[in-house]
Write an enzyme that holds these catalytic residues in place. Sequence first.
Site, short mmCIF file in Angstrom:
data_model
loop_
_atom_site.label_atom_id
_atom_site.label_comp_id
_atom_site.label_asym_id
_atom_site.label_seq_id
_atom_site.Cartn_x
_atom_site.Cartn_y
_atom_site.Cartn_z
NE ARG A 5 -3.76 -2.29 2.17
CZ ARG A 5 -4.71 -2.68 1.30
NH1 ARG A 5 -5.11 -1.82 0.37
NH2 ARG A 5 -5.26 -3.87 1.37
CB ILE B 80 3.68 5.72 2.60
CG1 ILE B 80 3.83 5.83 4.10
CG2 ILE B 80 4.23 6.93 1.88
CD1 ILE B 80 5.28 5.76 4.56
CD GLU C 129 7.02 12.13 -5.38
OE1 GLU C 129 6.82 11.28 -4.49
OE2 GLU C 129 6.33 13.15 -5.51
CB VAL C 130 10.37 5.85 -5.63
CG1 VAL C 130 11.24 4.67 -5.19
CG2 VAL C 130 9.83 6.58 -4.40
CG HIS D 264 6.68 2.71 -8.59
ND1 HIS D 264 7.92 3.32 -8.68
CD2 HIS D 264 5.79 3.70 -8.44
CE1 HIS D 264 7.77 4.63 -8.57
NE2 HIS D 264 6.48 4.88 -8.45
CG MET D 265 1.02 -0.69 -12.43
SD MET D 265 0.55 -2.33 -13.05
CE MET D 265 1.19 -2.27 -14.70
CG HIS D 266 1.26 4.82 -8.84
ND1 HIS D 266 1.34 5.45 -7.62
CD2 HIS D 266 2.41 5.14 -9.49
CE1 HIS D 266 2.48 6.14 -7.54
NE2 HIS D 266 3.14 5.96 -8.68
P1 AMP Z 1 6.19 7.98 -8.14
O1 AMP Z 1 5.90 9.44 -8.01
O2 AMP Z 1 5.50 7.34 -9.31
O3 AMP Z 1 7.67 7.68 -8.10
O4 AMP Z 1 5.53 7.30 -6.87
C1 AMP Z 1 6.22 7.03 -5.70
C2 AMP Z 1 5.18 6.64 -4.68
O5 AMP Z 1 5.83 5.95 -3.62
C3 AMP Z 1 4.43 7.81 -4.06
O6 AMP Z 1 3.04 7.67 -4.30
C4 AMP Z 1 4.77 7.69 -2.56
O7 AMP Z 1 3.69 8.04 -1.73
C5 AMP Z 1 5.15 6.23 -2.44
N1 AMP Z 1 6.06 5.89 -1.35
C6 AMP Z 1 7.24 6.48 -1.04
N2 AMP Z 1 7.80 5.87 0.02
C7 AMP Z 1 6.97 4.87 0.38
C8 AMP Z 1 7.00 3.88 1.40
N3 AMP Z 1 8.01 3.79 2.28
N4 AMP Z 1 5.96 3.00 1.48
C9 AMP Z 1 4.94 3.07 0.59
N5 AMP Z 1 4.86 3.98 -0.39
C10 AMP Z 1 5.85 4.87 -0.50
#
Ligand code: AMP
Length: 117
Positions: free
Chosen positions: A30, A32, A96-97, A101-103
């Site tokens: 899930r 965060i 951001e990360v 990853h797929m949302h």
């Molecule tokens: P993106 O902007 O596509 O890179 O999405 C990164 C997502 O990772 C964001 O929606 C954040 O809220 C989520 N996120 C960052 N750190 C964590 C974590 N420790 N656990 C769960 N989700 C995270």
Amino acid sequence: MAEETIFSKIIRKEIPSDIVYQDDKVTAFRDISPQAPVHILIVPNKLIPTVDDVTEEDELVLGHLFTVAAKIARDEGIAEDGYRLIVNCRKHGGQEVFHLHMHLLGGRRLGAMVVKK
Ligand code: AMP
């Protein structure tokens, strides 16, 4: 070699997270900071930083992201009403990360595909 992110630690269960599914190829947990009643990230266990780093040998695992997304959506009870899958790439995509990853977003009617800025 790409640099690991927090997602690698989540995959290895070195830090707490709400994992809803895991197998040898992918991990789903899930978000965060959920943007919808259901907001789950589905992540290849292998570190692929961005969509721009994808190669043909990743096709099996990337296809698996969809199979797992569909299963989780059914498990979460949102499959019938529908949902949205998003993969952001780099700065203009809002990534951001840097671990691909797929949302999976659902549980309410989602807004416009792209917000005008
Ligand atoms: P993106 O902007 O596509 O890179 O999405 C990164 C997502 O990772 C964001 O929606 C954040 O809220 C989520 N996120 C960052 N750190 C964590 C974590 N420790 N656990 C769960 N989700 C995270």
